[in-house]
Design an enzyme around this catalytic site. Structure first.
Site, short mmCIF file in Angstrom:
data_model
loop_
_atom_site.label_atom_id
_atom_site.label_comp_id
_atom_site.label_asym_id
_atom_site.label_seq_id
_atom_site.Cartn_x
_atom_site.Cartn_y
_atom_site.Cartn_z
N GLU A 223 0.76 -1.28 0.08
CA GLU A 223 -0.07 -0.04 0.02
C GLU A 223 0.74 1.26 0.33
O GLU A 223 0.53 2.30 -0.72
CB GLU A 223 -0.89 -0.04 1.26
N CYS B 208 -16.97 4.23 -20.00
CA CYS B 208 -18.29 4.05 -19.51
C CYS B 208 -18.89 2.82 -20.13
O CYS B 208 -19.66 2.08 -19.46
CB CYS B 208 -19.24 5.38 -19.64
#
Length: 347
Positions: free
Chosen positions: A41, A203
DNA sequence: AATGCGGGGCG
DNA sequence: CGCCCAGCATT
Protein backbone atom coordinates in the site's frame (compact mmCIF):
# COMPACT_ATOMS: atom_id res chain seq x y z
CA UNK A 1 -20.07 -1.00 14.40
CA UNK A 2 -19.62 0.23 10.83
CA UNK A 3 -22.32 1.40 8.49
CA UNK A 4 -22.33 -0.82 5.43
CA UNK A 5 -24.68 -1.51 2.59
CA UNK A 6 -26.52 -4.73 2.17
CA UNK A 7 -25.09 -6.77 -0.67
CA UNK A 8 -26.22 -4.28 -3.29
CA UNK A 9 -26.51 -4.48 -7.04
CA UNK A 10 -23.59 -2.11 -7.14
CA UNK A 11 -21.41 -4.51 -5.21
CA UNK A 12 -22.59 -7.54 -7.15
CA UNK A 13 -21.92 -5.90 -10.51
CA UNK A 14 -18.58 -4.59 -9.39
CA UNK A 15 -17.42 -7.92 -7.97
CA UNK A 16 -18.63 -9.86 -11.02
CA UNK A 17 -16.58 -7.49 -13.16
CA UNK A 18 -13.64 -7.84 -10.79
CA UNK A 19 -13.79 -11.64 -10.93
CA UNK A 20 -13.60 -11.47 -14.70
CA UNK A 21 -11.36 -8.50 -15.35
CA UNK A 22 -9.61 -7.57 -12.12
CA UNK A 23 -6.05 -8.41 -11.20
CA UNK A 24 -5.74 -11.46 -9.00
CA UNK A 25 -2.11 -12.46 -9.12
CA UNK A 26 -0.29 -9.43 -7.79
CA UNK A 27 2.56 -10.45 -5.48
CA UNK A 28 0.94 -8.98 -2.37
CA UNK A 29 -2.32 -10.77 -3.14
CA UNK A 30 -0.75 -14.18 -2.72
CA UNK A 31 -0.05 -14.80 0.96
CA UNK A 32 -1.65 -11.48 1.86
CA UNK A 33 -0.13 -10.95 5.27
CA UNK A 34 -0.72 -7.62 7.01
CA UNK A 35 2.96 -6.75 6.62
CA UNK A 36 3.02 -7.43 2.88
CA UNK A 37 -0.20 -5.55 2.32
CA UNK A 38 1.11 -2.61 4.30
CA UNK A 39 4.34 -2.40 2.32
CA UNK A 40 2.45 -2.74 -0.96
CA UNK A 41 0.00 0.00 0.00
CA UNK A 42 2.82 2.41 0.81
CA UNK A 43 4.58 1.62 -2.45
CA UNK A 44 1.33 1.89 -4.42
CA UNK A 45 0.64 5.34 -2.98
CA UNK A 46 3.17 6.74 -5.35
CA UNK A 47 3.67 4.34 -8.21
CA UNK A 48 1.67 2.16 -10.56
CA UNK A 49 1.39 -1.52 -9.78
CA UNK A 50 3.47 -2.64 -12.75
CA UNK A 51 6.41 -0.56 -11.54
CA UNK A 52 5.98 -1.54 -7.91
CA UNK A 53 6.13 -5.31 -8.48
CA UNK A 54 9.93 -5.77 -8.87
CA UNK A 55 10.63 -3.37 -6.00
CA UNK A 56 8.17 -5.20 -3.82
CA UNK A 57 9.74 -8.55 -4.59
CA UNK A 58 13.24 -7.32 -3.78
CA UNK A 59 12.04 -5.54 -0.66
CA UNK A 60 10.37 -8.70 0.61
CA UNK A 61 13.47 -10.72 -0.08
CA UNK A 62 15.58 -8.30 1.94
CA UNK A 63 13.03 -7.69 4.70
CA UNK A 64 10.71 -10.71 4.78
CA UNK A 65 9.10 -9.83 8.10
CA UNK A 66 8.18 -6.70 9.96
CA UNK A 67 10.86 -7.54 12.48
CA UNK A 68 13.52 -7.77 9.76
CA UNK A 69 12.52 -4.34 8.54
CA UNK A 70 12.58 -2.86 12.04
CA UNK A 71 16.06 -4.22 12.70
CA UNK A 72 17.51 -3.11 9.37
CA UNK A 73 19.45 0.10 9.14
CA UNK A 74 17.72 3.07 7.57
CA UNK A 75 20.40 3.16 4.90
CA UNK A 76 19.68 -0.43 3.93
CA UNK A 77 15.95 0.28 3.75
CA UNK A 78 16.46 3.36 1.62
CA UNK A 79 18.82 1.43 -0.63
CA UNK A 80 15.99 -0.97 -1.40
CA UNK A 81 13.68 1.98 -1.88
CA UNK A 82 16.10 3.54 -4.30
CA UNK A 83 14.37 4.27 -7.57
CA UNK A 84 10.89 4.54 -6.12
CA UNK A 85 11.25 8.16 -5.04
CA UNK A 86 9.43 9.77 -2.16
CA UNK A 87 12.04 8.63 0.32
CA UNK A 88 10.19 10.15 3.24
CA UNK A 89 7.78 7.26 2.85
CA UNK A 90 10.59 4.76 3.02
CA UNK A 91 11.75 6.44 6.20
CA UNK A 92 8.21 6.37 7.61
CA UNK A 93 7.95 2.67 6.79
CA UNK A 94 11.13 1.95 8.72
CA UNK A 95 10.08 4.10 11.66
CA UNK A 96 6.61 2.56 11.78
CA UNK A 97 8.10 -0.94 11.81
CA UNK A 98 10.19 0.00 14.84
CA UNK A 99 7.15 1.47 16.56
CA UNK A 100 5.24 -1.76 15.93
CA UNK A 101 8.04 -3.69 17.62
CA UNK A 102 7.94 -1.40 20.65
CA UNK A 103 4.25 -0.69 20.95
CA UNK A 104 2.35 -3.55 19.29
CA UNK A 105 4.27 -6.74 20.09
CA UNK A 106 5.97 -6.79 16.74
CA UNK A 107 2.70 -6.80 14.76
CA UNK A 108 0.74 -4.25 12.83
CA UNK A 109 -2.21 -3.16 14.96
CA UNK A 110 -5.64 -4.26 13.76
CA UNK A 111 -7.67 -1.19 14.50
CA UNK A 112 -7.81 1.50 11.82
CA UNK A 113 -7.24 4.18 14.43
CA UNK A 114 -4.05 2.57 15.70
CA UNK A 115 -2.86 2.01 12.16
CA UNK A 116 -3.46 5.65 11.43
CA UNK A 117 -1.29 6.65 14.36
CA UNK A 118 1.74 5.15 12.62
CA UNK A 119 3.85 7.45 10.49
CA UNK A 120 3.02 7.42 6.80
CA UNK A 121 -0.43 5.90 7.32
CA UNK A 122 -3.41 8.19 6.90
CA UNK A 123 -7.08 7.32 7.07
CA UNK A 124 -7.36 5.78 3.63
CA UNK A 125 -4.22 3.68 3.91
CA UNK A 126 -5.20 2.57 7.41
CA UNK A 127 -8.53 1.37 6.09
CA UNK A 128 -6.91 -0.26 3.07
CA UNK A 129 -4.77 -2.35 5.40
CA UNK A 130 -7.60 -3.07 7.82
CA UNK A 131 -9.91 -4.17 5.01
CA UNK A 132 -7.45 -6.23 3.00
CA UNK A 133 -5.42 -7.71 5.83
CA UNK A 134 -8.02 -8.08 8.56
CA UNK A 135 -11.30 -8.09 6.65
CA UNK A 136 -12.73 -5.11 8.49
CA UNK A 137 -15.49 -3.45 6.45
CA UNK A 138 -13.89 -0.01 6.37
CA UNK A 139 -13.83 1.99 3.17
CA UNK A 140 -10.84 3.49 1.47
CA UNK A 141 -10.98 6.88 -0.23
CA UNK A 142 -8.02 7.35 -2.49
CA UNK A 143 -8.05 9.35 -5.70
CA UNK A 144 -9.60 6.47 -7.61
CA UNK A 145 -12.49 6.00 -5.20
CA UNK A 146 -13.09 9.74 -4.96
CA UNK A 147 -13.47 9.85 -8.73
CA UNK A 148 -15.82 6.88 -8.81
CA UNK A 149 -18.00 8.28 -6.02
CA UNK A 150 -18.13 11.76 -7.50
CA UNK A 151 -19.35 10.37 -10.80
CA UNK A 152 -21.59 7.63 -9.48
CA UNK A 153 -23.47 10.11 -7.28
CA UNK A 154 -23.01 13.24 -9.37
CA UNK A 155 -21.17 15.01 -6.57
CA UNK A 156 -20.13 18.51 -7.53
CA UNK A 157 -17.50 20.59 -5.79
CA UNK A 158 -13.79 20.03 -5.38
CA UNK A 159 -13.09 16.85 -3.35
CA UNK A 160 -10.35 18.68 -1.47
CA UNK A 161 -13.07 20.77 0.17
CA UNK A 162 -13.84 19.40 3.62
CA UNK A 163 -17.61 19.21 3.12
CA UNK A 164 -17.24 17.37 -0.19
CA UNK A 165 -14.67 14.99 1.21
CA UNK A 166 -16.89 14.22 4.20
CA UNK A 167 -19.72 13.32 1.85
CA UNK A 168 -17.41 11.11 -0.20
CA UNK A 169 -16.31 9.23 2.90
CA UNK A 170 -19.98 8.65 3.77
CA UNK A 171 -20.72 7.35 0.29
CA UNK A 172 -17.62 5.19 0.14
CA UNK A 173 -18.50 3.64 3.48
CA UNK A 174 -22.14 3.18 2.51
CA UNK A 175 -21.11 1.04 -0.45
CA UNK A 176 -18.74 -1.17 1.54
CA UNK A 177 -20.17 -4.68 1.82
CA UNK A 178 -19.67 -6.99 4.79
CA UNK A 179 -18.60 -9.90 2.62
CA UNK A 180 -15.63 -10.10 0.27
CA UNK A 181 -14.28 -6.97 1.88
CA UNK A 182 -10.77 -7.34 0.47
CA UNK A 183 -11.99 -8.10 -3.03
CA UNK A 184 -14.35 -5.16 -2.94
CA UNK A 185 -11.53 -2.85 -1.88
CA UNK A 186 -9.33 -4.05 -4.70
CA UNK A 187 -12.22 -3.94 -7.16
CA UNK A 188 -13.20 -0.35 -6.59
CA UNK A 189 -9.58 0.73 -6.91
CA UNK A 190 -9.26 -1.24 -10.14
CA UNK A 191 -12.41 0.36 -11.49
CA UNK A 192 -11.01 3.83 -10.91
CA UNK A 193 -7.59 2.88 -12.24
CA UNK A 194 -8.69 1.15 -15.43
CA UNK A 195 -12.17 2.31 -16.52
CA UNK A 196 -13.29 5.31 -14.47
CA UNK A 197 -10.14 7.20 -15.35
CA UNK A 198 -9.57 10.89 -14.86
CA UNK A 199 -9.90 11.66 -18.55
CA UNK A 200 -12.02 9.86 -21.10
CA UNK A 201 -13.55 7.22 -18.85
CA UNK A 202 -14.56 3.99 -20.58
CA UNK A 203 -18.21 4.06 -19.55
CA UNK A 204 -19.14 1.39 -22.11
CA UNK A 205 -17.25 -1.25 -20.21
CA UNK A 206 -18.13 0.04 -16.75
CA UNK A 207 -20.03 -2.57 -14.75
CA UNK A 208 -22.07 0.09 -12.95
CA UNK A 209 -22.64 2.62 -15.71
CA UNK A 210 -26.41 2.12 -15.57
CA UNK A 211 -26.49 3.67 -12.11
CA UNK A 212 -23.97 6.44 -12.76
CA UNK A 213 -25.47 9.88 -12.20
CA UNK A 214 -22.67 11.71 -13.93
CA UNK A 215 -23.11 9.62 -17.07
CA UNK A 216 -26.88 10.09 -17.01
CA UNK A 217 -26.39 13.83 -16.86
CA UNK A 218 -23.53 13.93 -19.34
CA UNK A 219 -21.17 15.12 -16.64
CA UNK A 220 -18.85 12.11 -16.64
CA UNK A 221 -15.93 14.11 -18.02
CA UNK A 222 -16.60 17.14 -15.85
CA UNK A 223 -16.54 15.35 -12.51
CA UNK A 224 -14.83 15.38 -10.16
CA UNK A 225 -14.75 19.14 -10.06
CA UNK A 226 -11.10 20.20 -10.50
CA UNK A 227 -9.26 22.06 -7.82
CA UNK A 228 -10.13 25.76 -8.06
CA UNK A 229 -7.49 27.95 -9.54
CA UNK A 230 -5.82 29.88 -6.81
CA UNK A 231 -7.71 33.11 -6.22
CA UNK A 232 -5.64 35.83 -7.76
CA UNK A 233 -4.78 38.92 -5.74
CA UNK A 234 -6.16 42.24 -6.95
CA UNK A 235 -3.74 45.09 -7.38
CA UNK A 236 -5.08 48.61 -7.38
CA UNK A 237 -3.30 51.25 -9.40
CA UNK A 238 -4.09 54.83 -10.42
CA UNK A 239 -3.71 55.99 -13.98
CA UNK A 240 -3.57 59.64 -14.95
CA UNK A 241 -5.32 60.79 -18.09
CA UNK A 242 -3.72 64.18 -18.55
CA UNK A 243 -4.95 66.30 -21.47
CA UNK A 244 -3.40 69.63 -22.28
CA UNK A 245 -5.32 72.61 -23.58
CA UNK A 246 -4.72 71.40 -27.16
CA UNK A 247 -6.39 68.08 -26.37
CA UNK A 248 -3.10 66.17 -26.43
CA UNK A 249 -2.60 63.22 -24.10
CA UNK A 250 0.44 62.39 -21.99
CA UNK A 251 1.82 58.85 -22.31
CA UNK A 252 4.75 57.26 -20.52
CA UNK A 253 6.76 54.23 -21.54
CA UNK A 254 6.86 51.41 -19.03
CA UNK A 255 10.14 49.82 -17.97
CA UNK A 256 11.54 47.41 -20.56
CA UNK A 257 11.12 44.38 -18.30
CA UNK A 258 8.11 43.37 -16.33
CA UNK A 259 4.44 43.79 -16.98
CA UNK A 260 3.69 45.43 -20.33
CA UNK A 261 7.43 45.92 -20.73
CA UNK A 262 8.23 48.82 -23.03
CA UNK A 263 4.61 49.60 -23.77
CA UNK A 264 3.21 53.13 -23.75
CA UNK A 265 0.59 53.72 -21.14
CA UNK A 266 -1.08 56.38 -19.07
CA UNK A 267 1.22 57.42 -16.21
CA UNK A 268 0.68 54.90 -13.43
CA UNK A 269 0.80 55.44 -9.66
CA UNK A 270 0.69 53.10 -6.67
CA UNK A 271 -1.75 55.25 -4.73
CA UNK A 272 -4.19 58.06 -5.25
CA UNK A 273 -2.02 60.26 -3.07
CA UNK A 274 0.99 59.63 -5.32
CA UNK A 275 -1.07 60.61 -8.30
CA UNK A 276 -2.34 63.80 -6.67
CA UNK A 277 1.10 64.83 -5.46
CA UNK A 278 2.73 64.22 -8.82
CA UNK A 279 -0.07 66.02 -10.62
CA UNK A 280 0.36 69.09 -8.44
CA UNK A 281 4.11 68.92 -8.94
CA UNK A 282 3.46 69.23 -12.66
CA UNK A 283 1.69 72.48 -12.01
CA UNK A 284 -1.84 71.32 -12.54
CA UNK A 285 -4.47 73.75 -11.41
CA UNK A 286 -7.50 71.44 -11.31
CA UNK A 287 -8.03 68.38 -9.17
CA UNK A 288 -8.01 65.01 -11.01
CA UNK A 289 -11.47 63.50 -11.23
CA UNK A 290 -12.30 59.80 -11.21
CA UNK A 291 -13.24 58.84 -14.76
CA UNK A 292 -13.51 55.06 -14.91
CA UNK A 293 -12.00 51.82 -13.63
CA UNK A 294 -10.03 49.59 -15.98
CA UNK A 295 -9.99 45.86 -15.15
CA UNK A 296 -7.33 43.55 -16.53
CA UNK A 297 -6.59 39.99 -15.49
CA UNK A 298 -3.16 38.42 -15.72
CA UNK A 299 -2.00 34.93 -14.89
CA UNK A 300 -0.88 36.03 -11.46
CA UNK A 301 -3.15 38.90 -10.44
CA UNK A 302 -6.10 41.10 -11.30
CA UNK A 303 -5.42 44.74 -11.99
CA UNK A 304 -7.90 47.46 -11.13
CA UNK A 305 -6.75 50.78 -12.53
CA UNK A 306 -8.64 53.86 -11.48
CA UNK A 307 -8.38 56.37 -14.31
CA UNK A 308 -8.18 59.98 -13.03
CA UNK A 309 -8.83 62.75 -15.52
CA UNK A 310 -7.25 66.20 -15.75
CA UNK A 311 -8.25 68.49 -18.60
CA UNK A 312 -6.86 71.79 -19.76
CA UNK A 313 -3.30 71.29 -18.56
CA UNK A 314 -1.29 74.37 -19.48
CA UNK A 315 2.23 74.06 -18.20
CA UNK A 316 3.21 71.82 -21.09
CA UNK A 317 6.79 71.35 -19.98
CA UNK A 318 6.75 67.60 -19.51
CA UNK A 319 9.12 65.87 -21.84
CA UNK A 320 11.72 63.27 -21.14
CA UNK A 321 12.89 60.08 -22.79
CA UNK A 322 10.00 58.06 -21.43
CA UNK A 323 7.11 60.43 -22.05
CA UNK A 324 5.29 61.66 -25.14
CA UNK A 325 2.43 63.94 -25.96
CA UNK A 326 -0.03 62.16 -28.15
CA UNK A 327 -2.20 64.13 -30.56
CA UNK A 328 -5.97 64.14 -29.99
CA UNK A 329 -6.47 62.21 -33.24
CA UNK A 330 -3.97 59.50 -32.27
CA UNK A 331 -5.39 59.21 -28.81
CA UNK A 332 -8.87 58.58 -30.21
CA UNK A 333 -7.56 56.14 -32.79
CA UNK A 334 -5.71 54.03 -30.21
CA UNK A 335 -8.68 53.82 -27.91
CA UNK A 336 -6.73 54.72 -24.82
CA UNK A 337 -6.20 54.10 -22.01
CA UNK A 338 -5.14 50.64 -23.22
CA UNK A 339 -1.33 50.36 -23.24
CA UNK A 340 0.13 50.47 -26.75
CA UNK A 341 3.26 49.12 -28.35
CA UNK A 342 4.34 52.24 -30.22
CA UNK A 343 3.59 55.90 -30.28
CA UNK A 344 2.95 56.80 -33.88
CA UNK A 345 4.23 60.30 -34.10
CA UNK A 346 7.02 62.23 -32.49
CA UNK A 347 5.96 65.49 -30.92
C1' DA B 1 7.62 22.39 -21.55
C1' DA B 2 3.87 23.08 -18.85
C1' DT B 3 0.14 21.55 -16.07
C1' DG B 4 -2.42 18.94 -12.81
C1' DC B 5 -2.59 15.60 -9.57
C1' DG B 6 -2.54 12.98 -4.96
C1' DG B 7 -1.65 10.97 0.26
C1' DG B 8 0.15 12.39 4.11
C1' DG B 9 2.01 15.76 7.31
C1' DC B 10 2.37 20.15 9.38
C1' DG B 11 1.51 24.88 11.10
C1' DC C 1 -7.81 25.34 6.10
C1' DG C 2 -3.84 26.09 3.18
C1' DC C 3 0.56 24.76 2.04
C1' DC C 4 4.25 21.61 0.99
C1' DC C 5 6.54 17.59 -0.72
C1' DA C 6 8.46 15.64 -5.34
C1' DG C 7 7.60 12.52 -8.90
C1' DC C 8 4.41 10.97 -12.47
C1' DA C 9 0.91 11.09 -16.28
C1' DT C 10 -1.02 13.77 -19.62
C1' DT C 11 -1.28 17.18 -23.00
Amino acid sequence: MYTTAQYSFFVKNLLDWFDQHGRHSLPWQKSPTPYRIWVSEIMLQQTQAATVIPYFERFMEAFPKLQTLAEATLDDVLAHWSGLGYYARGRNLHKAAQRCMQEHDGQLPVSPQQLQDLPGIGRSTANAIAAQAFGLPVAILDGNVKRVMCRLHGIEGWPGKAAVERRLWELAQAHMPTERVADYTQAIMDLGATLCTRRRPDCQRCPVHHECQALAQGLHDQLPTPRPKKVLPTRKRWWLKLEDNAGRLLLTQRPASGLWGGLWCLPEFDSEDDLLIQTMALGCQSTPKALTTIRHSFSHYHLHAEVMLVKGYQAGAIMDASSRWLSPKQATKLGLPTPVRTVLERP
